[in-house]
Design a protein around this motif. Sequence first.
Motif, PDB file in Angstrom:
ATOM      1  N   ARG A 203      29.707 -23.419  -7.718  1.00 12.34           N
ATOM      2  CA  ARG A 203      30.337 -23.730  -9.332  1.00 12.34           C
ATOM      3  C   ARG A 203      29.215 -24.071 -10.030  1.00 12.34           C
ATOM      4  O   ARG A 203      28.986 -24.889 -11.087  1.00 12.34           O
ATOM      5  N   LYS A 227      33.422 -26.385  -3.943  1.00 11.89           N
ATOM      6  CA  LYS A 227      34.841 -26.398  -4.577  1.00 11.89           C
ATOM      7  C   LYS A 227      35.290 -25.328  -3.644  1.00 11.89           C
ATOM      8  O   LYS A 227      35.649 -24.588  -3.211  1.00 11.89           O
ATOM      9  N   HIS A 236      44.731 -20.410  -9.607  1.00  5.74           N
ATOM     10  CA  HIS A 236      43.114 -21.072  -9.545  1.00  5.74           C
ATOM     11  C   HIS A 236      42.730 -21.777  -9.257  1.00  5.74           C
ATOM     12  O   HIS A 236      44.315 -22.905  -8.737  1.00  5.74           O
ATOM     13  N   VAL A 241      35.822 -29.829 -16.139  1.00  2.20           N
ATOM     14  CA  VAL A 241      34.319 -28.759 -15.732  1.00  2.20           C
ATOM     15  C   VAL A 241      32.989 -30.034 -15.719  1.00  2.20           C
ATOM     16  O   VAL A 241      33.037 -31.584 -16.098  1.00  2.20           O
ATOM     17  N   ALA A 248      28.343 -22.250 -17.469  1.00  2.59           N
ATOM     18  CA  ALA A 248      29.538 -22.135 -17.204  1.00  2.59           C
ATOM     19  C   ALA A 248      30.642 -21.049 -17.297  1.00  2.59           C
ATOM     20  O   ALA A 248      29.497 -20.595 -18.385  1.00  2.59           O
ATOM     21  N   TYR A 252      36.445 -21.625 -17.941  1.00  5.19           N
ATOM     22  CA  TYR A 252      36.759 -22.837 -16.863  1.00  5.19           C
ATOM     23  C   TYR A 252      35.685 -23.741 -17.797  1.00  5.19           C
ATOM     24  O   TYR A 252      36.223 -24.802 -17.777  1.00  5.19           O
ATOM     25  N   LEU A 258      39.001 -23.291 -12.699  1.00  5.57           N
ATOM     26  CA  LEU A 258      37.938 -22.974 -12.167  1.00  5.57           C
ATOM     27  C   LEU A 258      38.267 -21.830 -10.818  1.00  5.57           C
ATOM     28  O   LEU A 258      39.141 -21.662  -9.953  1.00  5.57           O
ATOM     29  N   SER A 262      34.062 -17.633 -12.619  1.00  2.00           N
ATOM     30  CA  SER A 262      33.669 -18.426 -12.726  1.00  2.00           C
ATOM     31  C   SER A 262      31.705 -18.208 -12.615  1.00  2.00           C
ATOM     32  O   SER A 262      31.150 -18.561 -13.272  1.00  2.00           O
TER      33      SER A 262
END
Length: 453
Positions: A203, A227, A236, A241, A248, A252, A258, A262
């Motif tokens: 992420r 995550k 997902h 966000v 990013a 997403y 997510l 991503s």
Amino acid sequence: MATSSWKSFFMGCTGYFYQSSTEKEGKRPEDPSSAFSSNFISDIPFSSKDLYRRALARSNLHEFTFAEMKIVFTNRNFLGAGGFGPVYKGFLPDKLRPGLEAQHVAVKYLDQEGNQGHNEWLAEVRCLGQYRHPNLVKLIGYCCEKKHRMLVYEYMPRGSLENHLFMKSLIEPFSWLQRLKIAVEAAKGLAFLHDADKPLIYRDFKASNILLDSDYTAKLSDFGLAKDGPQGDATHVSTRVMGTHGYAAPDYFMTGHLTAKSDVYSFGVVLLELLTGRRCLDENRRARERNLVDWARPYLKRPDKFHKIMDPNLQDNYSTEAAQKAALVAYLCLSNKPNPRPRMKEVVDVLEPLLRIKELPMGTFVFSVPEVDEDCDNMKADDENLVAGMDQERRERHDRRRRRRRHVHSVVRAEGGLQREEKDLSEDSLRRHHHRGSRHHRSRESLGSETSI
């Protein structure tokens, strides 16, 4: 949309992290039965205490006391700061813990007034305590005594990829093979997380989170925003966000959905930075070039155009074949929709063989002029046919001229040849003049004879 939701959305998009007022106040009931003799657990919501204990117990990490950290910090050096807090360089002596060898370490110190807090601290411990891979930074231990919360990592002496790419005045730019090697190793780190028994979505993949050891091996760091991936039939994970603007994925960013794809988009942005030597967002450039993806993406699938976006610091010292394939990988990763993007394992399978295609340095081009005039060789056959019908005298003159043409680079020969040519010409002129005079004299005699008759 509620005010709090808008605030979360804005803060997440800009790379800052929102904490609720209750989290900021830190007013939680204390648990005297806590296994930790500190105020750290008292700052955590009661429902999350068991989760913290289990995560720390499974982490297989060293739990340092604050007194031990003082020894580590005896000769500390400030390395930098991020959303988590300041980072210092310290040293673990060999007698601090049994089985722990003496080494330099990097210590993150959680800033109580910073943008990140308990959740990010725990995510870091949980991820790096359970996941070990050559391309993930090694977490050695932690300290959570009273209000002191620290993370102790292996020291990465070469710093971040961001510094090497964009601080060119201080650091020598990477070669093509170095860039490709870093891209492959970072891709392996992401692929490992995505394909783990419990998939993890990083992420926050970006150049500043890719650190380099003494051998320039790339390792992912800073797992505060990691995550868990979707479980079961879920496609997902719905979440607010969070991350860094520019890296990013657009899907997403717009929906909060997510997925592992991503991370694939973020990898495409970093790969593009490696190819171009430019930041993903740069307000100092012309308007059409400020967003790197918008500017460069149309060139990536054009074999006749992609060289226009390659980093000038490479000075064309790269394999065109390898660069074209890497550019195409970046193009696929940067798809606006998640489905067309490849999996990270597929990215590794394509990029790793490119390391065997060596870079092709462009040296100085040297052209050697032949000693003999090429025109003489080309005309040799024609000359032989041409001189066949000449008389002996003209043939000799022709041979002399051809020998002079072979040695025009020699001043001595050139001057000698010119002098002989002038002599030959003068002798030839005298003969022709004498021949015309004799013919004229014979004509006058004939004319005289005719007149007398």
